[in-house]
Design a protein around this motif. Structure first.
Motif, PDB file in Angstrom:
ATOM      1  N   VAL A 147       4.937 -39.339 -34.381  1.00  0.00           N
ATOM      2  CA  VAL A 147       3.473 -39.478 -34.391  1.00  0.00           C
ATOM      3  C   VAL A 147       2.941 -39.453 -35.822  1.00  0.00           C
ATOM      4  N   LEU A 148       3.493 -38.556 -36.645  1.00  0.00           N
ATOM      5  CA  LEU A 148       3.066 -38.502 -38.041  1.00  0.00           C
ATOM      6  C   LEU A 148       3.417 -39.796 -38.753  1.00  0.00           C
ATOM      7  N   GLY A 149       4.598 -40.326 -38.474  1.00  0.00           N
ATOM      8  CA  GLY A 149       5.000 -41.599 -39.078  1.00  0.00           C
ATOM      9  C   GLY A 149       4.098 -42.740 -38.668  1.00  0.00           C
ATOM     10  N   MET A 150       3.619 -42.722 -37.417  1.00  0.00           N
ATOM     11  CA  MET A 150       2.701 -43.766 -36.959  1.00  0.00           C
ATOM     12  C   MET A 150       1.320 -43.611 -37.596  1.00  0.00           C
ATOM     13  N   ALA A 151       0.921 -42.371 -37.852  1.00  0.00           N
ATOM     14  CA  ALA A 151      -0.415 -42.119 -38.400  1.00  0.00           C
ATOM     15  C   ALA A 151      -0.469 -42.369 -39.902  1.00  0.00           C
ATOM     16  N   SER A 152       0.658 -42.151 -40.585  1.00  0.00           N
ATOM     17  CA  SER A 152       0.639 -42.256 -42.042  1.00  0.00           C
ATOM     18  C   SER A 152       1.895 -42.969 -42.537  1.00  0.00           C
ATOM     19  N   PRO A 153       1.764 -44.161 -43.118  1.00  0.00           N
ATOM     20  CA  PRO A 153       2.935 -44.873 -43.651  1.00  0.00           C
ATOM     21  C   PRO A 153       3.647 -44.079 -44.751  1.00  0.00           C
TER      22      PRO A 153
ATOM     23  N   LEU B  51      12.656 -24.621 -42.440  1.00  0.00           N
ATOM     24  CA  LEU B  51      11.364 -24.320 -43.058  1.00  0.00           C
ATOM     25  C   LEU B  51      10.679 -25.613 -43.509  1.00  0.00           C
ATOM     26  N   ARG B  52      11.438 -26.522 -44.137  1.00  0.00           N
ATOM     27  CA  ARG B  52      10.857 -27.793 -44.581  1.00  0.00           C
ATOM     28  C   ARG B  52      10.325 -28.604 -43.406  1.00  0.00           C
ATOM     29  N   TRP B  53      11.108 -28.661 -42.330  1.00  0.00           N
ATOM     30  CA  TRP B  53      10.661 -29.427 -41.167  1.00  0.00           C
ATOM     31  C   TRP B  53       9.451 -28.770 -40.517  1.00  0.00           C
ATOM     32  N   ASN B  54       9.405 -27.459 -40.508  1.00  0.00           N
ATOM     33  CA  ASN B  54       8.227 -26.773 -39.966  1.00  0.00           C
ATOM     34  C   ASN B  54       6.983 -27.119 -40.777  1.00  0.00           C
ATOM     35  N   GLN B  55       7.136 -27.210 -42.091  1.00  0.00           N
ATOM     36  CA  GLN B  55       5.997 -27.589 -42.938  1.00  0.00           C
ATOM     37  C   GLN B  55       5.561 -29.020 -42.634  1.00  0.00           C
ATOM     38  N   ALA B  56       6.544 -29.913 -42.418  1.00  0.00           N
ATOM     39  CA  ALA B  56       6.198 -31.301 -42.062  1.00  0.00           C
ATOM     40  C   ALA B  56       5.483 -31.344 -40.712  1.00  0.00           C
ATOM     41  N   ASP B  57       5.975 -30.534 -39.753  1.00  0.00           N
ATOM     42  CA  ASP B  57       5.330 -30.498 -38.447  1.00  0.00           C
ATOM     43  C   ASP B  57       3.914 -29.933 -38.535  1.00  0.00           C
ATOM     44  N   GLU B  58       3.707 -28.912 -39.367  1.00  0.00           N
ATOM     45  CA  GLU B  58       2.366 -28.360 -39.553  1.00  0.00           C
ATOM     46  C   GLU B  58       1.442 -29.378 -40.207  1.00  0.00           C
ATOM     47  N   ALA B  59       1.996 -30.143 -41.167  1.00  0.00           N
ATOM     48  CA  ALA B  59       1.187 -31.200 -41.797  1.00  0.00           C
ATOM     49  C   ALA B  59       0.809 -32.258 -40.766  1.00  0.00           C
TER      50      ALA B  59
ATOM     51  N   GLN C   5       0.448 -31.780 -37.553  1.00  0.00           N
ATOM     52  CA  GLN C   5      -0.572 -31.200 -36.683  1.00  0.00           C
ATOM     53  C   GLN C   5      -1.931 -31.189 -37.384  1.00  0.00           C
ATOM     54  N   ALA C   6      -1.941 -30.913 -38.687  1.00  0.00           N
ATOM     55  CA  ALA C   6      -3.209 -30.908 -39.425  1.00  0.00           C
ATOM     56  C   ALA C   6      -3.826 -32.304 -39.447  1.00  0.00           C
TER      57      ALA C   6
END
Length: 198
Positions: free
Chosen positions: A112-118, A144-152, A154-155
């Motif tokens: 979803v993040l990849g679809m929202a932001s190239p 930890l890095r992936w959690n930060q990506a997931d939080e980004a 979600q933001a």
């Protein structure tokens, strides 16, 4: 409070009977249905013919008033609210499934993040390509890095799902002198005509 001038009342009658607000009629006197301002009128300003000419642009092929601007804005806001509700429900399902299947939820969030932001898609793709080379690195640091990506992610989604407030008519304003309103409109019209002639 918005009030249709007396000389335009007769021309505006069928619009007011069709459920238009007076502010819709005043908008129609100054703008076409596509939102562009009226720049020309063959009749003198302040006459019933002038108002009739401008309001005729807001009639359908059968001589009935089309949907007023306030109703169009309300309809767009209603559609946007429905779309946002669907997105919220979808997001709630994703969050509920995230705890049951964390790996699949993380993959879905990255998708979803990849679809929202190239830009995010490029970073995710680069990490996936480099993953075999990083196999010996610390697993906790990677989580930890992936959690930060997931939080980004979600933001980004939370920011995209900001609620739309229900449209309501503007608050009543103090009584305006119709002569002053006419004067201000005439000055604005003269400025537009001067700009157009250049």
């Amino acid at each position: 409070m918005f009030e249709v001038p007396g000389w335009a009342r007769e021309a505006a009658g069928r619009f007011l009977e069709a459920g238009w607000w007076e502010s819709d009629v005043l908008y129609a006197l100054d703008n076409r249905p596509d939102g562009t301002p009226w720049l020309y009128n063959p009749f003198p300003y302040g006459t019933g013919d002038w108002a009739q000419y401008r309001l005729a642009g807001w009639l359908d092929g059968h001589g009935r008033p089309i949907m007023p601007r306030s109703a169009v804005l309300e309809q767009h806001a209603r559609q946007l609210r429905k779309q946002q509700q669907r997105q919220r429900r979808h997001w709630a399902v994703m969050v509920a499934n995230a705890s049951a299947k964390p790996v699949q939820a993380a993959q879905w969030a990255r998708f979803v993040l990849g679809m929202a932001s190239p830009r995010a898609a490029a970073v995710i793709l680069a990490r996936q390509r480099a993953a075999p080379q990083r196999a010996e690195r610390d697993v906790e640091a990677e989580k930890l890095r992936w959690n930060q990506a997931d939080e980004a992610a979600q933001a980004v989604l939370d920011a995209a799902l900001s609620p739309v407030e229900r449209w309501s008519p503007p608050p009543p304003q103090q009584e305006l002198d119709p002569r002053m309103v006419s004067l201000v409109r005439a000055r604005e019209r003269a400025r537009r005509e001067r700009r157009q002639q250049r």
